[in-house]
Design a protein around this motif. Structure first.
Motif, mmCIF file in Angstrom:
data_model
loop_
_atom_site.group_PDB
_atom_site.id
_atom_site.type_symbol
_atom_site.label_atom_id
_atom_site.label_comp_id
_atom_site.label_asym_id
_atom_site.label_seq_id
_atom_site.Cartn_x
_atom_site.Cartn_y
_atom_site.Cartn_z
ATOM 1 N N GLU A 1 -26.067 11.805 47.399
ATOM 2 C CA GLU A 1 -25.245 12.533 46.436
ATOM 3 C C GLU A 1 -26.059 13.700 45.892
ATOM 4 O O GLU A 1 -27.212 13.523 45.490
ATOM 5 C CB GLU A 1 -24.827 11.616 45.291
ATOM 6 N N ASP B 1 -14.554 8.616 48.433
ATOM 7 C CA ASP B 1 -14.703 7.420 49.262
ATOM 8 C C ASP B 1 -14.919 7.898 50.693
ATOM 9 O O ASP B 1 -14.323 8.891 51.129
ATOM 10 C CB ASP B 1 -13.447 6.541 49.229
ATOM 11 N N HIS C 1 -17.399 5.858 45.672
ATOM 12 C CA HIS C 1 -18.051 6.728 44.702
ATOM 13 C C HIS C 1 -17.009 7.035 43.621
ATOM 14 O O HIS C 1 -15.817 6.947 43.891
ATOM 15 C CB HIS C 1 -18.490 7.994 45.474
ATOM 16 N N ILE D 1 -27.253 7.160 47.919
ATOM 17 C CA ILE D 1 -26.307 6.187 47.363
ATOM 18 C C ILE D 1 -25.878 5.146 48.385
ATOM 19 O O ILE D 1 -25.281 4.142 48.014
ATOM 20 C CB ILE D 1 -25.072 6.885 46.756
ATOM 21 N N LEU E 1 -21.350 14.974 48.483
ATOM 22 C CA LEU E 1 -22.002 14.002 49.354
ATOM 23 C C LEU E 1 -22.541 14.659 50.614
ATOM 24 O O LEU E 1 -21.902 15.537 51.190
ATOM 25 C CB LEU E 1 -21.017 12.895 49.750
#
Length: 134
Positions: free
Chosen positions: A85, A116, A112, A95, A59
């Motif tokens: 992402e 998280d 996710h 996302i 991320l």
């Protein structure tokens, strides 16, 4: 008729007077997140400067604005953040774009499959004082 209008105006004034005034929000330079790696079950603290990007696993997290209220007010800490992402082919996919609220981490956090991310606080770097209040 005039008496009725006067009574309505008085009631409206009393209603508005009963609503507490809110203090201006304080713009901060650093957003503080908690990030969970579900594979290792580790929670990491991420302190990210506004408009800078930090990578956590797959991320990329970029806070755009982070606000708090004065200590004398009810806590309300919020951040506007963009999270992308990094996919297996190297491309990035957005996302999450939006507001997160520290007081409601379960409502406005990123969930996710592997990670998280949720807001915990906003702050100024050590020794700095906010010059901008909105």
């Amino acid at each position: 008729m005039m008496a009725r209008l006067g009574a309505i105006a008085a009631a409206a004034f009393l209603t508005l007077a009963a609503v507490p005034a809110e203090a201006a929000k304080i713009a901060n330079n650093v957003a503080v997140f908690a990030a969970l790696d579900k594979v290792t079950a580790r929670v990491s603290k991420l302190e990210i400067t506004i408009d800078e990007t930090t990578v956590f696993g797959a991320l990329k997290i970029t806070p755009r604005a982070c606000y708090t209220r004065p200590p004398t007010e009810r806590p309300r800490t919020s951040v506007f953040v963009e999270i992308d992402e990094i996919q297996l082919d190297g491309k990035e996919k957005r996302i999450f774009t939006g507001w997160m609220f520290a007081e409601s981490p379960g409502i406005h956090g990123v969930e996710h499959p592997v990670f998280d991310v949720w807001l915990t606080n906003c702050k100024m770097p050590e020794g700095e004082v906010s010059s901008e209040s909105r």
